[in-house]
Design an enzyme around this catalytic site. Structure first.
Site, PDB file in Angstrom:
ATOM      1  N   ASP A   1       0.844  -1.199   0.000  1.00 23.73           N
ATOM      2  CA  ASP A   1       0.000   0.000   0.000  1.00 23.73           C
ATOM      3  C   ASP A   1       0.879   1.247   0.000  1.00 23.73           C
ATOM      4  O   ASP A   1       2.085   1.170   0.257  1.00 23.73           O
ATOM      5  CB  ASP A   1      -0.955  -0.005   1.202  1.00 23.73           C
TER       6      ASP A   1
ATOM      7  N   ASP B   1      -8.315  -2.361  14.095  1.00 25.63           N
ATOM      8  CA  ASP B   1      -9.692  -2.551  13.629  1.00 25.63           C
ATOM      9  C   ASP B   1      -9.824  -3.727  12.660  1.00 25.63           C
ATOM     10  O   ASP B   1     -10.853  -3.903  12.034  1.00 25.63           O
ATOM     11  CB  ASP B   1     -10.205  -1.264  12.962  1.00 25.63           C
TER      12      ASP B   1
ATOM     13  N   HIS C   1      -7.955  -4.224   9.898  1.00 25.39           N
ATOM     14  CA  HIS C   1      -7.610  -3.980   8.489  1.00 25.39           C
ATOM     15  C   HIS C   1      -6.362  -4.760   8.076  1.00 25.39           C
ATOM     16  O   HIS C   1      -5.481  -5.024   8.896  1.00 25.39           O
ATOM     17  CB  HIS C   1      -7.486  -2.479   8.178  1.00 25.39           C
TER      18      HIS C   1
ATOM     19  N   GLU D   1      -9.930  -0.993   5.149  1.00 22.34           N
ATOM     20  CA  GLU D   1     -10.550  -0.728   6.441  1.00 22.34           C
ATOM     21  C   GLU D   1     -11.848  -1.530   6.551  1.00 22.34           C
ATOM     22  O   GLU D   1     -12.335  -2.077   5.547  1.00 22.34           O
ATOM     23  CB  GLU D   1     -10.844   0.778   6.561  1.00 22.34           C
TER      24      GLU D   1
HETATM   25  C1  F6R Z   1       0.995  -1.183   6.267  1.00 22.12           C
HETATM   26  C2  F6R Z   1      -0.214  -1.981   6.372  1.00 22.12           C
HETATM   27  C3  F6R Z   1      -1.064  -1.922   7.586  1.00 22.12           C
HETATM   28  C4  F6R Z   1      -0.295  -2.264   8.858  1.00 22.12           C
HETATM   29  C5  F6R Z   1      -1.201  -2.159  10.063  1.00 22.12           C
HETATM   30  C6  F6R Z   1      -0.479  -2.482  11.352  1.00 22.12           C
HETATM   31  O1  F6R Z   1       1.628  -1.445   5.035  1.00 22.12           O
HETATM   32  O2  F6R Z   1      -0.521  -2.667   5.465  1.00 22.12           O
HETATM   33  O3  F6R Z   1      -2.124  -2.836   7.432  1.00 22.12           O
HETATM   34  O4  F6R Z   1       0.212  -3.557   8.730  1.00 22.12           O
HETATM   35  O5  F6R Z   1      -1.738  -0.868  10.135  1.00 22.12           O
HETATM   36  O6  F6R Z   1       0.520  -1.534  11.578  1.00 22.12           O
HETATM   37  P1  F6R Z   1       1.566  -1.728  12.760  1.00 22.12           P
HETATM   38  O7  F6R Z   1       2.365  -2.927  12.402  1.00 22.12           O
HETATM   39  O8  F6R Z   1       2.398  -0.491  12.752  1.00 22.12           O
HETATM   40  O9  F6R Z   1       0.773  -1.933  13.997  1.00 22.12           O
END
Ligand code: F6R
Length: 243
Positions: A67, A136, A138, A143
């Site tokens: 992403d 959440d 995702h 989301e």
């Molecule tokens: C980032 C991504 C997000 C993160 C998620 C958890 O490329 O795809 O889905 O993996 O927001 O983020 P952390 O690991 O920082 O808790």
């Protein structure tokens, strides 16, 4: 879905880095899908250590982005392209020529999304996709209530995700972009092996919904239940709400 409970984040990182190393020994030009955020860092550190010790050769490995923020210049330190260059490509000694990602600065964002889905197919598909998970539920930046069949597209970040990510922008939520390009859930499900890493108590509810809840768009990560080869690696804190 296979669930592996490890003592801590370091052990999770080592386990997944070894899975990546085994894949690369079998298929030296494997396409590794990588995530940003804090959770995967132990994976990248463990894989870089294996490269340094000669346990694995990554000279032909290819890296694909999950992403990207929309509107951040590619050379902004917090664009995911920059983050991945710093945290994955440089430590592994892999050049940008072996990297593919969506163009978050394209004027035609929809066109950039479609082009990225096509680029992944043309590259032969992702062999192993590493995923983190949001509080959440995702995955990527799909989301809650994202279509489980979605393709790469533009999404609006929730307030909670922008709050969670403000730590990368001097704690200032106003600097966190509102929009991202993310591989869709349908796109993610096309990878041959999905590996989700979750660590810390803050992820325990999302992990329980992913593993033991219904397959439902309110928890995008629950789509992993549909995949024939999905591995969820959790530390004891993140596993604490599993039955
Ligand atoms: C980032 C991504 C997000 C993160 C998620 C958890 O490329 O795809 O889905 O993996 O927001 O983020 P952390 O690991 O920082 O808790």
């Amino acid at each position: 879905m296979e669930v592996v409970i490890v003592p801590d984040a370091k052990a999770g990182g080592e386990l997944i880095a070894e899975a990546m190393a085994q894949l690369l020994r079998r298929k030296p030009d494997a396409l590794l899908g990588v995530a940003t955020g804090s959770t995967p860092l132990p994976v990248y550190e463990a894989l870089a250590a294996k490269v340094r010790s000669g346990a694995v050769d990554v000279t032909r490995a290819r890296i694909a982005q999950l992403d990207e923020y929309v509107g951040l210049p590619a050379d902004h330190p917090e664009s995911y392209r920059s983050v991945l260059r710093r945290e994955v490509l440089e430590p592994l000694g892999i050049g940008m020529g072996q990297f593919t990602g969506p163009d978050g600065t394209a004027e035609d964002v929809q066109g950039a999304c479609e082009a990225y889905d096509k680029a992944l197919v043309d590259a032969g598909g992702v062999d192993l996709q590493l995923l983190g998970i949001g509080t959440d539920g995702h995955i990527g930046f799909n989301e809650p209530c994202s279509s489980l069949a979605s393709r790469t597209r533009i999404k609006t970040l929730t307030e909670q995700t922008r709050i969670d990510n403000a730590r990368f922008f001097d704690g200032d939520i106003d600097q966190v972009p509102h929009h991202v390009i993310t591989q869709g859930i349908g796109t993610i499900l096309e990878a041959r092996h999905l590996v989700l890493l979750a660590t810390g108590e803050g992820k325990a509810d999302a992990v329980a919904a992913t593993v033991e809840g219904p397959v439902a768009a309110v928890c995008p990560a629950s789509a992993l239940q549909l995949h024939p080869h999905a591995t969820v690696v959790v530390d004891e804190a993140a596993a604490s709400k599993l039955k």
